[in-house]
Design an enzyme around this catalytic site. Structure first.
Site, PDB file in Angstrom:
ATOM      1  CG  HIS A 143     -13.850   0.023   6.790  1.00  0.00           C
ATOM      2  ND1 HIS A 143     -13.617   1.108   7.687  1.00  0.00           N
ATOM      3  CD2 HIS A 143     -13.176   0.516   5.952  1.00  0.00           C
ATOM      4  CE1 HIS A 143     -12.858   1.850   7.350  1.00  0.00           C
ATOM      5  NE2 HIS A 143     -12.395   1.480   6.147  1.00  0.00           N
ATOM      6  CE  LYS A 174      -6.418   1.989   2.303  1.00  0.00           C
ATOM      7  NZ  LYS A 174      -6.734   1.365   0.999  1.00  0.00           N
ATOM      8  CB  THR A 198      -0.986   0.049   1.312  1.00  0.00           C
ATOM      9  OG1 THR A 198      -1.797   1.198   1.164  1.00  0.00           O
ATOM     10  CG2 THR A 198      -0.244  -0.096   2.844  1.00  0.00           C
ATOM     11  CG  ASP A 215     -10.465   8.118  10.111  1.00  0.00           C
ATOM     12  OD1 ASP A 215     -11.203   7.071   9.597  1.00  0.00           O
ATOM     13  OD2 ASP A 215      -9.392   8.166  10.646  1.00  0.00           O
ATOM     14  CG  ASP A 227      -9.839  -0.959  -3.394  1.00  0.00           C
ATOM     15  OD1 ASP A 227      -8.718  -0.436  -3.680  1.00  0.00           O
ATOM     16  OD2 ASP A 227     -10.882  -0.777  -3.935  1.00  0.00           O
TER      17      ASP A 227
END
Ligand code: IMP
Length: 194
Positions: free
Chosen positions: A173, A19, A14, A150, A72
């Site tokens: 998530h 993340k 990434t 966020d 993703d």
């Protein structure tokens, strides 16, 4: 996790350090050590998050040549018929949170969901996808803190956005999809006697 043996290592390809940091923390608690493979992966254009994730995982494996995951995500807003969805990254970079606020200015219905797909790829198993989504709402104003979306996404059951909830990792998530992934990945390691 205290007392948990580090069972395995893999890379996360990434360009997004936020993340990676969240994923590293979540997976380390589940017994998996994550390495940061910092790269910007080519992304195909598609209305389908799974197709994008699958292609990204194949591209990542070509680069890393070892077990690798990519992620993703998409923010799907009900009153905008799921927009920005698979275009969330482009929309964030162009109109950003202010733009989303403007699009929803007259909207009382602010339901949304954040979707995460973790795509794993290696030479034996090909690509495996793990998808989760968290329902929530778009806040009425942009909160301070956090990153990406966020400051505007309030997960159901909370009164603050992801930027200010006490422990985002508990119900994000990302945590949900990574938990699904780790169940499969650690099970596979066990079956292989590792
Ligand atoms: P991507 O295409 O998977 O990188 O993600 C789509 C968009 O959602 C990007 O703009 C990300 O920064 C954003 N995004 C993904 N996950 C989160 C999150 O946990 N919080 C805030 N924004 C996120």
């Amino acid at each position: 996790m205290a007392g948990t043996q580090q069972l395995s290592e893999l890379s996360f390809a990434t360009s997004n350090e936020n993340k990676f940091q969240e994923a590293e923390r979540i997976l380390s608690n589940l017994g998996i050590k994550l390495n940061f493979f910092k790269t910007t992966l080519e992304e195909m254009q598609s209305n389908n998050l799974s197709d994008i994730a699958e292609q990204k995982a194949i591209n990542a494996y070509k680069l890393v040549q070892k077990s690798v995951i990519i992620e993703d995500d998409g923010l799907f807003i009900d009153s905008l018929n799921g927009f920005p969805g698979p275009y969330s990254s482009y929309v964030y970079d162009t109109i950003g949170n202010n733009g989303i606020m403007n699009l929803l200015a007259d909207s009382k219905i602010r339901d949304a969901k954040f979707v995460s797909i973790i795509a794993y790829c290696d030479g034996d198993y090909g690509v495996k996808l793990f998808e989760s989504s968290i329902p929530g709402k778009i806040s009425s104003s942009i909160e301070k803190g956090g990153w990406g979306y966020d400051p505007i996404f309030i997960p159901d059951g909370e009164s603050k956005t992801y930027a200010n909830v006490y422990d985002k990792d508990k119900f994000s998530h990302r945590a949900a999809s990574l938990t699904k992934f780790s169940n499969w990945f650690l099970g596979k390691q066990k079956d292989n006697g590792q």
